[in-house]
Enzyme design. Structure first.
Site, mmCIF file in Angstrom:
data_model
loop_
_atom_site.group_PDB
_atom_site.id
_atom_site.type_symbol
_atom_site.label_atom_id
_atom_site.label_comp_id
_atom_site.label_asym_id
_atom_site.label_seq_id
_atom_site.Cartn_x
_atom_site.Cartn_y
_atom_site.Cartn_z
ATOM 1 N N LYS A 33 -6.791 3.490 8.185
ATOM 2 C CA LYS A 33 -6.403 4.198 9.411
ATOM 3 C C LYS A 33 -5.907 3.275 10.520
ATOM 4 O O LYS A 33 -5.055 3.684 11.308
ATOM 5 C CB LYS A 33 -7.579 5.029 9.938
ATOM 6 C CG LYS A 33 -7.809 6.269 9.104
ATOM 7 C CD LYS A 33 -8.878 7.146 9.679
ATOM 8 C CE LYS A 33 -9.182 8.314 8.764
ATOM 9 N NZ LYS A 33 -10.450 8.947 9.085
ATOM 10 N N LYS A 83 -5.487 11.400 -0.979
ATOM 11 C CA LYS A 83 -6.503 12.431 -0.740
ATOM 12 C C LYS A 83 -5.954 13.576 0.114
ATOM 13 O O LYS A 83 -5.150 13.328 1.014
ATOM 14 C CB LYS A 83 -7.679 11.753 -0.013
ATOM 15 C CG LYS A 83 -8.880 12.616 0.214
ATOM 16 C CD LYS A 83 -9.872 11.925 1.143
ATOM 17 C CE LYS A 83 -9.431 11.985 2.577
ATOM 18 N NZ LYS A 83 -10.448 11.571 3.553
ATOM 19 N N LYS A 88 -7.388 16.183 6.392
ATOM 20 C CA LYS A 88 -7.127 17.194 7.435
ATOM 21 C C LYS A 88 -5.856 16.921 8.219
ATOM 22 O O LYS A 88 -5.194 17.826 8.682
ATOM 23 C CB LYS A 88 -8.253 17.185 8.465
ATOM 24 C CG LYS A 88 -9.577 17.647 7.993
ATOM 25 C CD LYS A 88 -10.538 17.660 9.173
ATOM 26 C CE LYS A 88 -11.964 17.500 8.713
ATOM 27 N NZ LYS A 88 -12.385 16.093 8.637
HETATM 28 P P1 TYM Z 1 -14.741 14.443 6.885
HETATM 29 O O1 TYM Z 1 -14.790 15.328 8.063
HETATM 30 O O2 TYM Z 1 -13.484 13.660 6.638
HETATM 31 O O3 TYM Z 1 -15.019 15.283 5.586
HETATM 32 C C1 TYM Z 1 -16.129 16.157 5.495
HETATM 33 C C2 TYM Z 1 -16.609 16.197 4.054
HETATM 34 O O4 TYM Z 1 -15.545 16.624 3.192
HETATM 35 C C3 TYM Z 1 -15.342 15.666 2.152
HETATM 36 N N1 TYM Z 1 -13.912 15.618 1.846
HETATM 37 C C4 TYM Z 1 -13.392 15.763 0.620
HETATM 38 N N2 TYM Z 1 -13.969 15.981 -0.567
HETATM 39 C C5 TYM Z 1 -13.147 16.099 -1.631
HETATM 40 N N3 TYM Z 1 -11.794 15.997 -1.551
HETATM 41 C C6 TYM Z 1 -11.180 15.788 -0.384
HETATM 42 N N4 TYM Z 1 -9.869 15.716 -0.313
HETATM 43 C C7 TYM Z 1 -11.991 15.658 0.775
HETATM 44 N N5 TYM Z 1 -11.714 15.447 2.088
HETATM 45 C C8 TYM Z 1 -12.904 15.411 2.725
HETATM 46 C C9 TYM Z 1 -15.823 14.350 2.742
HETATM 47 O O5 TYM Z 1 -16.140 13.436 1.736
HETATM 48 C C10 TYM Z 1 -17.011 14.803 3.550
HETATM 49 O O6 TYM Z 1 -18.145 14.927 2.730
HETATM 50 N N6 TYM Z 1 -17.340 10.381 8.282
HETATM 51 C C11 TYM Z 1 -17.437 11.736 7.738
HETATM 52 C C12 TYM Z 1 -18.237 12.687 8.599
HETATM 53 C C13 TYM Z 1 -19.620 12.226 8.883
HETATM 54 C C14 TYM Z 1 -20.730 12.321 8.008
HETATM 55 C C15 TYM Z 1 -21.831 11.804 8.741
HETATM 56 C C16 TYM Z 1 -20.881 12.786 6.688
HETATM 57 C C17 TYM Z 1 -20.070 11.678 10.043
HETATM 58 N N7 TYM Z 1 -21.413 11.433 9.963
HETATM 59 C C18 TYM Z 1 -23.098 11.734 8.150
HETATM 60 C C19 TYM Z 1 -22.144 12.714 6.120
HETATM 61 C C20 TYM Z 1 -23.240 12.194 6.844
HETATM 62 C C21 TYM Z 1 -16.049 12.308 7.631
HETATM 63 O O7 TYM Z 1 -15.116 11.813 8.226
HETATM 64 O O8 TYM Z 1 -15.980 13.454 6.889
#
Ligand code: TYM
Length: 345
Positions: free
Chosen positions: A112, A197, A200
């Site tokens: 990023k 991937k 969003k």
């Molecule tokens: P985030 O918001 O990018 O994604 C949320 C969850 O969705 C999963 N995910 C995916 N799984 C499969 N295929 C995809 N294309 C895909 N895109 C997203 C992510 O793996 C995630 O589980 N840093 C984290 C948010 C966070 C968090 C935490 C998660 C902050 N604190 C503590 C767990 C525990 C994030 O950016 O997720």
């Protein structure tokens, strides 16, 4: 009972990747077998150039979508990260345990940071340090398991390392968590670029299925998915990334496995049609429930208020213990709290 913590970042509309990789498992499995805490991690949305009004809107939408996906506030704690100060409090302590080299090795930072630079802006320091905030999110709740998609595994490993280092230096304080992932669709790929991937905030959105896309939009996106050269419909992520992604999505929707669907389809067209139908049906109840909940914002706000109260109660003792362990002087009790000596017996 196993404690689970996981979260989703309101940087964009939630996607099919978020749903299959994480949210569906939280709602259908995790909250029924464990003590679950789910969070809209809004502080994480401030790590890249952001519009304040949009972050607020997306935070509310993400919380509503989690409820619409079946997160049950009677079973799980659901809240917004910035409503609970313990996350930021603990994050600073963990920054004092983490090293800058460790942060610079994080894949998401490496991916990023150049994008932010190319946009002409500077890279926010928080983009470098946010995995530490994520570690704080998890450790504050003493989570045993963190159900996430593939892309978050490295962050959960960092969390373990920081917890172990803290415990070793300052005494047993944190539980060491482990990442869990769905068997199928732990990394859903972009339909237009199946080597990256489904995220969003991809520029065009043509390769991303959003949970709130209308059915005809979902169909169009899947029917236009990029497939591979050759015509055999077989599962092989290395040589057939496009078709394998569709097989994986279809298998995840139907509760099967993608290898089992290898050879079942004679054409890409038939596979796309079935995948589109399956995704539309999978998301239909989520969209419908979301539409109802949007009309009842007082309910959603009430859930988040109660969730934050419970989250504060759950996290405070661990964060206070970390403050004491690391060497910070506890505040003296307020005079009114001091029990007179002759009444203390
Ligand atoms: P985030 O918001 O990018 O994604 C949320 C969850 O969705 C999963 N995910 C995916 N799984 C499969 N295929 C995809 N294309 C895909 N895109 C997203 C992510 O793996 C995630 O589980 N840093 C984290 C948010 C966070 C968090 C935490 C998660 C902050 N604190 C503590 C767990 C525990 C994030 O950016 O997720």
């Amino acid at each position: 009972m196993t404690r689970i913590f996981s979260g989703v970042k309101p940087t964009g509309h939630l996607t099919l990747g978020n749903y299959l990789g994480a949210i569906r498992g939280w709602a259908e499995v995790d909250q029924h077998r464990s003590d679950s805490v789910f969070c809209v991690v809004d502080l994480h949305a401030l790590t890249v150039d952001h519009d304040p009004a949009r972050v607020r809107r997306l935070s509310r939408q993400a919380a509503t979508l989690l409820l619409a996906s079946g997160i049950d506030p009677d079973r799980s704690v659901l809240f917004v990260q910035s409503h609970v100060d313990e996350h930021a409090r603990l994050s600073y302590l963990l920054e004092c345990v983490a090293s800058d080299g460790e942060m610079r090795r994080m894949i998401q930072y490496k991916e990023k940071a150049p994008v932010e630079q190319a946009r002409g802006g500077s890279v926010r320091l928080s983009l470098l340090t946010y995995p530490v905030l994520m570690a704080a999110d998890i450790l504050a709740y003493g989570a045993d398991e963190v159900p996430v998609g593939d892309d978050q595994t490295q962050h959960v490993e960092l969390t373990r390392d920081l917890a172990a280092r803290f415990n070793q230096r300052y005494g047993q304080t944190f539980t060491l968590p482990r990442a869990t992932r769905p068997e199928v669709a732990a990394r859903v790929m972009d339909l237009q670029d199946p080597t990256s991937k489904m995220g969003k905030s991809h520029e065009s959105g043509a390769g991303i299925v959003y949970l709130l896309d209308e059915p005809d939009v979902v169909r169009k996106k899947i029917m236009r998915a990029v497939t591979d050269s050759g015509s055999e419909v077989v599962y092989d992520r290395g040589t057939r990334p496009g078709v394998s992604n569709l097989l994986e999505i279809l298998a995840a929707c139907e509760g099967g496995n993608p290898e089992g669907l290898s050879g079942v389809y004679e054409s890409y067209g038939a596979l796309k049609r079935d995948t589109a139908d399956a995704v539309v049906e999978l998301l239909r109840p989520v969209r419908e429930r979301h539409r109802e909940l949007v009309r009842d914002s007082a309910y959603v706000e009430g859930v988040l208020r109660t969730g934050a109260e419970r989250a504060r109660e759950m996290s405070r003792p661990t964060v206070d213990a970390a403050y004491r362990a690391i060497g910070l002087l506890p505040p003296a009790p307020a005079p009114a709290d001091v029990v007179p000596v002759n009444m203390a017996r």
